[in-house]
Design an enzyme around this catalytic site. Sequence first.
Site, PDB file in Angstrom:
ATOM      1  CB  SER A   1     -11.872   3.787 -11.253  1.00  0.00           C
ATOM      2  OG  SER A   1     -11.110   4.956 -11.425  1.00  0.00           O
TER       3      SER A   1
ATOM      4  CE  LYS B   1     -11.318   5.217  -6.125  1.00  0.00           C
ATOM      5  NZ  LYS B   1     -11.651   3.784  -5.827  1.00  0.00           N
TER       6      LYS B   1
ATOM      7  CG  ASN C   1     -17.955  -0.228  -3.293  1.00  0.00           C
ATOM      8  OD1 ASN C   1     -18.099   0.712  -4.067  1.00  0.00           O
ATOM      9  ND2 ASN C   1     -18.473  -0.222  -2.065  1.00  0.00           N
TER      10      ASN C   1
ATOM     11  CB  THR D   1     -16.341  -7.769   3.170  1.00  0.00           C
ATOM     12  OG1 THR D   1     -15.861  -6.831   2.189  1.00  0.00           O
ATOM     13  CG2 THR D   1     -16.312  -9.175   2.585  1.00  0.00           C
TER      14      THR D   1
ATOM     15  CE1 TYR E   1     -11.251   8.147  -3.993  1.00  0.00           C
ATOM     16  CE2 TYR E   1     -12.020   9.801  -5.556  1.00  0.00           C
ATOM     17  CZ  TYR E   1     -12.162   8.568  -4.943  1.00  0.00           C
ATOM     18  OH  TYR E   1     -13.214   7.761  -5.295  1.00  0.00           O
TER      19      TYR E   1
ATOM     20  CG  ASP F   1      -9.201  -2.196   7.587  1.00  0.00           C
ATOM     21  OD1 ASP F   1      -8.937  -1.895   6.401  1.00  0.00           O
ATOM     22  OD2 ASP F   1      -8.865  -1.495   8.551  1.00  0.00           O
TER      23      ASP F   1
ATOM     24  CB  THR G   1     -22.930   7.379  -2.013  1.00  0.00           C
ATOM     25  OG1 THR G   1     -21.645   8.001  -2.182  1.00  0.00           O
ATOM     26  CG2 THR G   1     -23.440   6.918  -3.358  1.00  0.00           C
TER      27      THR G   1
END
Length: 282
Positions: A136, A154, A85, A34, A150, A58, A185
């Site tokens: 996480s 997490k 993810n 997805t 952020y 979403d 990434t």
Amino acid sequence: MTTHKTWFITGAGRGFGRHWALAALERGDRVCLTARNSGALTEVVEQFPHSALALELDVTDREGVFEAVRQAHNHFGRLDVIVNNAGFGQMGAIEEVGIDSIRANFETNVFGTLSVIQAALPYLREQGSGHIVNVSSVAGVIAVPTAGIYEGAKFAVEGISEALAAEVAAFGIDVSIVEPSGYATDFLTPDSIGQAPTMPVYDQLREELASSLTPDALGDPTASAGAILALVDAEQPPLRLMLGNLLPVVKDVYAERIRTWEAWNHIALAAHAHPTTTPQQD
């Protein structure tokens, strides 16, 4: 011999999600991928037309999450591995980040993860097995300045996952938290990380953080796929799996916490003491 598994992966359009989906498909597993833009998944489905299912999703759309999980289960007949993810970062000192940006970060990283978990659990409980993998970060283990929003999200994922693991173990469901270090990434691009308007008083902290993030410290995300396959194939998977050379710094941080708790333990005990009572006189 590894039994083929059926996966449901959010945020599979790029980064970790895409690498892990491809690794699973290449070994013969089935995967529902997805992403907010399903076009990013076209190439994968063309490569694996019989074992890959692409859905636009979403994770902040709770009804859409439940529908996507239902479609994936109906398509494949079961779900074995749920990988949360999807997420994005947020930089900025606590004073700098606007409330709308804070809410948006928690909507994806925390509430989106919760929606996927709640949508998948009935299917996993019914079949008496499954593995929920919540992504996480090192930011869910230790906190550094100018990333607190952020990190707060997490840290929330860590607490939710730890409680969830204890709640669903009796149903044959495993829960693992994956805690990656820095990786090369798309997460570090403007599309994946929010930037708050800056205040000069925090510039020095930003500079100190930036100087510690050298390019050679970033891992190759393709190398992480083998670790995830090993995790989901383990008979007794761990609650937490760090990716990268995080253990030394985490041990130092936790050692300092223990030293502080020990130094202040006399205050802690005094704060919990029962009041003394004077014996009544006859």
